[in-house]
Design an enzyme around this catalytic site. Structure first.
Site, PDB file in Angstrom:
ATOM      1  N   SER A 108     105.754 -49.958  73.778  1.00  0.00           N
ATOM      2  CA  SER A 108     106.991 -50.748  73.735  1.00  0.00           C
ATOM      3  C   SER A 108     107.075 -51.518  72.408  1.00  0.00           C
ATOM      4  O   SER A 108     107.095 -50.889  71.353  1.00  0.00           O
ATOM      5  CB  SER A 108     107.022 -51.658  74.969  1.00  0.00           C
ATOM      6  OG  SER A 108     108.260 -52.273  75.112  1.00  0.00           O
ATOM      7  N   ASP A 158     114.426 -44.376  80.679  1.00  0.00           N
ATOM      8  CA  ASP A 158     114.012 -45.676  80.139  1.00  0.00           C
ATOM      9  C   ASP A 158     115.249 -46.471  79.736  1.00  0.00           C
ATOM     10  O   ASP A 158     115.946 -46.098  78.786  1.00  0.00           O
ATOM     11  CB  ASP A 158     113.110 -45.436  78.925  1.00  0.00           C
ATOM     12  CG  ASP A 158     112.525 -46.725  78.362  1.00  0.00           C
ATOM     13  OD1 ASP A 158     113.044 -47.809  78.683  1.00  0.00           O
ATOM     14  OD2 ASP A 158     111.549 -46.625  77.599  1.00  0.00           O
ATOM     15  N   HIS A 189     110.509 -47.278  81.706  1.00  0.00           N
ATOM     16  CA  HIS A 189     109.814 -47.902  80.576  1.00  0.00           C
ATOM     17  C   HIS A 189     108.313 -48.055  80.848  1.00  0.00           C
ATOM     18  O   HIS A 189     107.528 -48.119  79.906  1.00  0.00           O
ATOM     19  CB  HIS A 189     110.453 -49.266  80.280  1.00  0.00           C
ATOM     20  CG  HIS A 189     110.123 -49.784  78.920  1.00  0.00           C
ATOM     21  ND1 HIS A 189     110.530 -49.153  77.760  1.00  0.00           N
ATOM     22  CD2 HIS A 189     109.415 -50.869  78.519  1.00  0.00           C
ATOM     23  CE1 HIS A 189     110.091 -49.830  76.710  1.00  0.00           C
ATOM     24  NE2 HIS A 189     109.403 -50.877  77.142  1.00  0.00           N
TER      25      HIS A 189
HETATM   26  C1  MLT Z   1     111.376 -54.458  71.440  1.00  0.00           C
HETATM   27  O1  MLT Z   1     111.951 -55.532  71.416  1.00  0.00           O
HETATM   28  O2  MLT Z   1     110.496 -54.136  70.650  1.00  0.00           O
HETATM   29  C2  MLT Z   1     111.809 -53.490  72.484  1.00  0.00           C
HETATM   30  O3  MLT Z   1     113.009 -53.901  73.039  1.00  0.00           O
HETATM   31  C3  MLT Z   1     110.772 -53.305  73.525  1.00  0.00           C
HETATM   32  C4  MLT Z   1     110.451 -54.600  74.224  1.00  0.00           C
HETATM   33  O4  MLT Z   1     111.098 -54.909  75.230  1.00  0.00           O
HETATM   34  O5  MLT Z   1     109.573 -55.291  73.772  1.00  0.00           O
END
Ligand code: MLT
Length: 206
Positions: A108, A158, A189
Site C-alpha cells: 500500500s 481494490d 486492498h
Molecule cells: C497512499 O496514500 O499511499 C495510498 O492511498 C494507500 C494508503 O491508503 O496508504
C-alpha cells in the site's frame, strides 16, 4: 534482537542466515510501523536480511512514507523529498550492516514509496515486490530501469488502488525497461495467502 545503530529512520534490522539471498527492505502501509512486515518478510524471504524502516510522516498519528492531500491524492513534491530521504537511508543502512542493494517489499503506502524510489533513485533498489501499489506520479520523469525485476500484485476489487492508476504504474515501470510481472488477484486492498505464495515463489527465483 540485533542492536540497531541510530540511522536516519527508526527501523528494525534482522541479519540474514543465508548470504546468497538478497536483503529485503520492508515498507509498511499507512498506520503500520517497523514491526509490521517482519513476519511477512520471514515467510516470503527465508534466509534474507530484513531491513524495516518506519515512515516519517504522521497522518492523524498514523505513520506513512509521504504526505497525501486526501485518499488517493498525493503531494508529489513531498513524495520526491521523502523518496530521496528513504534512498539515503538505504545507503546508510547498507554501510552500517554491510548489505547489497535490497529488494523492496512494500504494501500500500509502502509499495507507493517503493515505486517512487524506483522511478527517482533506481540505484537504491535491486528490484521490488509492490503489493497494492498505485502510480506515485502523474507524469514520471525519464529513468532507466533496464532489467530491474518488479512483481506487482493488485486486487481486482481494490477500492483504494483502482485499475487505472495501477495500469499507469505498470506503463511507467515497463516503459523504463523494468522486467515487470503483473498479477491481479480476486481480492480487495488486504493481502491474501495468494500474495504470500506469489511473492515467495518470485523472490526464490531471483
Ligand atoms: C497512499 O496514500 O499511499 C495510498 O492511498 C494507500 C494508503 O491508503 O496508504
Amino acid at each position: 534482537m540485533t542492536q540497531t545503530p541510530p540511522l536516519s529512520f527508526v527501523h528494525r534490522f534482522e541479519p540474514g542466515s543465508d548470504p546468497t539471498r538478497p536483503p529485503i527492505l520492508l515498507l509498511h502501509g499507512t498506520g503500520g510501523d517497523e514491526n509490521d512486515l517482519l513476519p511477512l518478510g520471514r515467510l516470503i524471504a527465508p534466509g534474507s536480511a530484513l531491513l524495516s524502516p518506519r515512515g516519517q510522516v504522521l497522518e492523524r498519528g498514523m505513520p506513512r512514507f509521504f504526505r497525501r492531500l486526501s485518499e488517493g491524492v498525493f503531494d508529489e513534491d513531498d513524495i520526491r523529498r521523502r523518496a530521496g530521504e528513504l534512498a539515503d537511508f538505504i545507503v546508510e543502512a547498507r554501510k552500517a550492516y554491510r548489505l547489497a542493494a535490497p529488494i523492496a517489499v512494500g504494501f500500500s503506502n509502502g509499495a507507493n514509496i517503493a515505486a517512487a524510489v524506483l522511478l527517482l533513485r533506481p540505484e537504491a533498489l535491486d528490484g521490488a515486490v509492490l503489493l497494492r501499489a498505485m502510480a506515485p506520479f502523474r507524469d514520471p520523469s525519464k529513468v532507466d530501469l533496464t532489467g530491474k525485476p518488479v512483481l506487482l500484485i493488485s486486487g481486482a476489487s481494490d477500492p483504494i488502488a483502482p485499475a487505472e492508476t495501477v495500469a499507469r504504474l505498470v506503463a511507467a515501470l515497463s516503459g523504463a525497461g523494468a522486467a515487470v510481472r503483473r498479477e491481479i488477484l480476486p481480492s480487495g486492498h488486504q493481502l491474501t495467502e495468494m500474495d504470500v505464495a506469489l511473492a515467495k515463489d518470485w523472490l526464490a527465483r531471483l
